[in-house]
Design a protein around this motif. Structure first.
Motif, short mmCIF file in Angstrom:
data_model
loop_
_atom_site.label_atom_id
_atom_site.label_comp_id
_atom_site.label_asym_id
_atom_site.label_seq_id
_atom_site.Cartn_x
_atom_site.Cartn_y
_atom_site.Cartn_z
N ILE A 21 -36.50 23.23 16.06
CA ILE A 21 -36.97 24.13 15.17
C ILE A 21 -36.59 23.89 13.73
O ILE A 21 -35.39 23.85 13.42
CB ILE A 21 -36.82 25.60 15.24
N THR A 27 -35.63 32.45 14.51
CA THR A 27 -35.73 33.58 14.64
C THR A 27 -34.57 34.39 14.14
O THR A 27 -33.51 34.18 14.32
CB THR A 27 -35.65 34.07 16.08
N ALA A 33 -33.59 37.95 20.13
CA ALA A 33 -33.95 36.43 20.65
C ALA A 33 -33.40 36.13 21.96
O ALA A 33 -34.01 35.53 22.88
CB ALA A 33 -33.79 35.47 19.73
N LYS A 67 -45.53 23.82 16.26
CA LYS A 67 -45.09 25.30 16.68
C LYS A 67 -46.53 25.97 16.76
O LYS A 67 -47.07 26.14 15.54
CB LYS A 67 -43.88 26.02 15.75
N ASP A 127 -35.22 27.72 20.75
CA ASP A 127 -35.10 28.15 19.48
C ASP A 127 -33.66 27.83 18.94
O ASP A 127 -33.55 28.34 17.82
CB ASP A 127 -35.24 29.78 19.55
N ASP A 181 -31.27 27.23 23.87
CA ASP A 181 -31.61 28.44 23.06
C ASP A 181 -30.53 29.64 22.93
O ASP A 181 -29.55 29.46 23.15
CB ASP A 181 -32.74 28.87 24.33
#
Length: 348
Positions: A21, A27, A33, A67, A127, A181
């Motif tokens: 990302i 985020t 998250a 995305k 993420d 993540d």
């Protein structure tokens, strides 16, 4: 639009490093998250038109990654769309169907078909980006051994699923293809050059292994039109794992000296004619880490350890699992916070 093909309906995720990302897509509330559960959607009933584009994530030789957000639930995913339908993209789609829902591989939720029958793969969005990104944030500092042992254990679990359950060789293992993540999970992604080793029971295909990222290729893969059977293709993944672990430990690619500019010819010379990379003698490292790297980086593929043998190696099997997981999670979350702070500073 034809109905999508759900992986679990088939025989058995490219989540490429460019899927990482961008800062603007991160985020901001990392604590939330990390606790956010996976979306519960009936993927079989969805169509490509049910998703809205949020932004671009990356573009490679084979396709583009965006995305996307599901219009009904607001859940976000990575969508990789091949430029056109060709044998390579079809092989990747077939690999994604085979790998299923392993916790150690980036998940493919569904495979759609575009207007020209090209595959469009709906992938889990990791993420925190890649471990390559984590290294770049840490400068010259690599991962501490507890976190590194956890990464190695998760990579080996993913490779075991690929090699033994799915009969697939990954062929492009590297830090940029290990995606993370906010919960501290690390999963193998990017199956764009992966190869199926057996299509029917008893099958033993010879596949091209002259693919992948040059710095992570084993010596035998530089041979003209290099091909290998299942054992050789799996041994190629083990070499790449060894180079990856060594890079994550040292903070840089270990094949050439840090100050030296790289080229394909220089990498080939170093890998094929030089000594295998190893943990530097001056480095503070355990005997088990040194032994693990050496077991991976045998120039003769027949002498390389197998994934099954490496799973039993003291560096992995003897780790303090709770401590290792905590160390890895803290590093990943710290990187996310730093990236978030940098993003806010750039927007101010």
């Amino acid at each position: 639009m034809p109905r999508l093909q759900a992986p679990h309906e088939m025989m058995r995720p490219r989540a490429p490093h460019e899927m990482m990302i961008r800062p603007s897509d991160a985020t901001p509330d990392y604590a939330n998250a990390m606790m956010k559960p996976e979306p519960e959607l009936e993927f079989q009933a969805l169509k490509l038109s049910d998703f809205d584009k949020v932004g671009d994530l990356g573009e490679g030789a084979c396709g583009v990654v965006t995305k996307v957000r599901h219009r009904g639930s607001g859940a976000v995913f990575a969508l990789k769309t091949a430029y056109y339908s060709d044998p390579n993209s079809e092989e990747e789609a077939e690999v994604l169907r085979r790998v299923g829902r392993s916790p150690h591989l980036v998940r493919c939720h569904a495979i759609f078909r575009g207007a020209d029958d090209e595959p469009a793969m709906l992938l889990e969005l990791m993420d925190a980006g890649s471990l390559g990104r984590v290294l770049r944030h840490r400068g010259h500092d690599g991962l501490p051994e507890p976190a590194l042992a956890e990464v190695a254990a998760r990579c080996l679990a993913g490779l075991a699923h690929l090699h033994y359950s799915c009969r697939v060789a990954h062929l492009d293992l590297k830090p940029d293809n290990l995606l993370a993540d906010g919960r501290g999970n690390v999963r193998i992604g990017d199956f764009s050059v992966s190869r199926i080793l057996s299509r029917v029971p008893g099958d033993r295909l010879r596949v091209s292994v002259a693919v992948g990222s040059t710095a992570y290729l084993s010596p035998e893969r530089f041979a003209p039109n290099a091909r290998a059977g299942p054992r050789g293709a799996c041994a190629a993944d083990v070499w790449s794992l060894g180079v990856t672990v060594l890079e994550l430990f040292s903070g840089r690619c270990p094949v050439l000296p840090a100050a030296q500019r790289t080229s394909w010819e220089m990498l080939k010379e170093a890998i094929c004619c030089g000594e295998p990379p190893s943990v530097p003698e001056i480095a503070t490292a355990s005997a088990s880490l040194r032994g693990f790297v050496d077991a991976c980086l045998q120039k003769d593929p027949k002498r390389r350890a197998t994934v099954a043998q490496l799973l039993a190696h003291p560096f992995v099997a003897g780790r303090d699992v709770e401590s290792s997981r905590r160390s890895l999670r803290e590093i990943i979350v710290e990187t996310m916070y730093k990236q978030g702070a940098k993003d806010r500073e750039e927007r101010a």
